[in-house]
Design an enzyme around this catalytic site. Structure first.
Site, PDB file in Angstrom:
ATOM      1  N   ILE A  31       0.827  -1.211   0.000  1.00  0.00           N
ATOM      2  CA  ILE A  31       0.000   0.000   0.000  1.00  0.00           C
ATOM      3  C   ILE A  31       0.864   1.266   0.000  1.00  0.00           C
ATOM      4  O   ILE A  31       0.403   2.333  -0.381  1.00  0.00           O
ATOM      5  CB  ILE A  31      -0.963  -0.023   1.220  1.00  0.00           C
ATOM      6  CG1 ILE A  31      -2.198   0.800   0.969  1.00  0.00           C
ATOM      7  CG2 ILE A  31      -0.262   0.397   2.503  1.00  0.00           C
ATOM      8  CD1 ILE A  31      -3.314   0.542   1.974  1.00  0.00           C
ATOM      9  N   ASN A  87      11.589  -8.732   6.808  1.00  0.00           N
ATOM     10  CA  ASN A  87      11.868  -8.069   8.081  1.00  0.00           C
ATOM     11  C   ASN A  87      11.368  -8.987   9.195  1.00  0.00           C
ATOM     12  O   ASN A  87      10.206  -9.405   9.182  1.00  0.00           O
ATOM     13  CB  ASN A  87      11.154  -6.716   8.142  1.00  0.00           C
ATOM     14  CG  ASN A  87      11.708  -5.729   7.125  1.00  0.00           C
ATOM     15  OD1 ASN A  87      12.903  -5.744   6.836  1.00  0.00           O
ATOM     16  ND2 ASN A  87      10.852  -4.875   6.593  1.00  0.00           N
ATOM     17  N   GLN A  94       9.771  -4.942  11.288  1.00  0.00           N
ATOM     18  CA  GLN A  94       8.530  -5.687  11.029  1.00  0.00           C
ATOM     19  C   GLN A  94       7.377  -5.008  11.756  1.00  0.00           C
ATOM     20  O   GLN A  94       7.460  -4.740  12.966  1.00  0.00           O
ATOM     21  CB  GLN A  94       8.663  -7.152  11.491  1.00  0.00           C
ATOM     22  CG  GLN A  94       7.447  -7.990  11.091  1.00  0.00           C
ATOM     23  CD  GLN A  94       7.576  -9.471  11.459  1.00  0.00           C
ATOM     24  OE1 GLN A  94       8.568  -9.894  12.061  1.00  0.00           O
ATOM     25  NE2 GLN A  94       6.569 -10.239  11.114  1.00  0.00           N
ATOM     26  N   HIS A 100       5.764 -12.041   5.688  1.00  0.00           N
ATOM     27  CA  HIS A 100       5.593 -11.558   4.311  1.00  0.00           C
ATOM     28  C   HIS A 100       6.953 -11.227   3.737  1.00  0.00           C
ATOM     29  O   HIS A 100       7.803 -10.655   4.412  1.00  0.00           O
ATOM     30  CB  HIS A 100       4.683 -10.321   4.273  1.00  0.00           C
ATOM     31  CG  HIS A 100       5.092  -9.251   5.236  1.00  0.00           C
ATOM     32  ND1 HIS A 100       4.796  -9.299   6.579  1.00  0.00           N
ATOM     33  CD2 HIS A 100       5.800  -8.114   5.050  1.00  0.00           C
ATOM     34  CE1 HIS A 100       5.292  -8.240   7.181  1.00  0.00           C
ATOM     35  NE2 HIS A 100       5.920  -7.506   6.281  1.00  0.00           N
ATOM     36  N   HIS A 102       8.903  -8.987   1.032  1.00  0.00           N
ATOM     37  CA  HIS A 102       8.820  -7.834   0.139  1.00  0.00           C
ATOM     38  C   HIS A 102       9.606  -8.186  -1.124  1.00  0.00           C
ATOM     39  O   HIS A 102      10.771  -8.591  -1.024  1.00  0.00           O
ATOM     40  CB  HIS A 102       9.489  -6.606   0.760  1.00  0.00           C
ATOM     41  CG  HIS A 102       8.885  -6.119   2.041  1.00  0.00           C
ATOM     42  ND1 HIS A 102       8.112  -4.980   2.122  1.00  0.00           N
ATOM     43  CD2 HIS A 102       8.963  -6.598   3.312  1.00  0.00           C
ATOM     44  CE1 HIS A 102       7.741  -4.774   3.375  1.00  0.00           C
ATOM     45  NE2 HIS A 102       8.244  -5.745   4.131  1.00  0.00           N
TER      46      HIS A 102
END
Ligand code: 5GP
Ligand code: ZN
Length: 114
Positions: A31, A87, A94, A100, A102
Site C-alpha cells: 500500500i 523483516n 517488522q 511476508h 517484500h
C-alpha cells in the site's frame, strides 16, 4: 475471526491489489510502495515471522520463495534484478506479524539496506 491484517487480505475481507495467487501463497501490492515494483508475498497460512515459517518445515517457505520469483518474472524485474526482504522482529522494522516477503525492483537498489 482473526485480527491479523494479512489473514484478512487472504480471506478477501480486506481489499488488496492481488498480483498472483499461487497455491499456498498470495501476492499483492504494498500500500506504500518503496520501489516501482513493491509486492508483498505471504503464505495463506498464518505464521508470525520467517523463523516460525521455517520451523513449520512443511515446504511452505519453499513455496513462498518460488512465488517471490514468479512475481519478479511477472513484474518484469527478474532480469534487471530484484530484492526479497523478510523483516523479522520489531528491531528490523517488522510491523505486520504475518510473515511476508517484500519483492522490490524496478530501480537501482543500494547496499547495505538501511
Ligand atoms: P513490514 O514493515 O512488516 O516488513 O511490512 C509491512 C508492509 O505492509 C509495509 O510495507 C506496509 O506498507 C504494508 N501494509 C500495511 N498495511 C497494508 C494494507 O492494508 N495493505 C497493503 N497492501 N499493504 C499494507
Ligand atoms: Zn495472519
Amino acid at each position: 475471526m482473526s485480527e491479523c491484517l494479512f489473514c484478512k487480505i487472504v480471506a478477501k475481507e480486506v481489499p488488496a491489489d492481488i498480483v498472483l495467487e499461487a497455491g499456498r501463497a498470495l501476492a499483492f501490492r504494498d500500500i506504500n510502495p518503496q520501489a516501482p515494483t513493491h509486492v508483498l508475498v505471504v503464505p495463506k497460512a498464518h505464521h508470525d515471522n520467517a523463523a516460525a515459517l521455517a520451523a513449520a518445515d512443511d515446504g511452505l517457505a519453499d513455496d513462498l520463495l518460488k512465488a517471490c520469483h514468479a512475481v519478479a518474472v511477472q513484474e518484469g524485474v527478474a532480469e534487471t534484478g530484484y530484492r526479497i526482504v523478510l523483516n523479522t522482529g520489531e528491531g528490523a522494522g517488522q510491523t505486520v506479524f504475518h510473515v511476508h516477503a517484500h519483492v522490490l525492483g524496478g530501480r537501482g537498489l543500494t547496499w547495505p539496506p538501511g
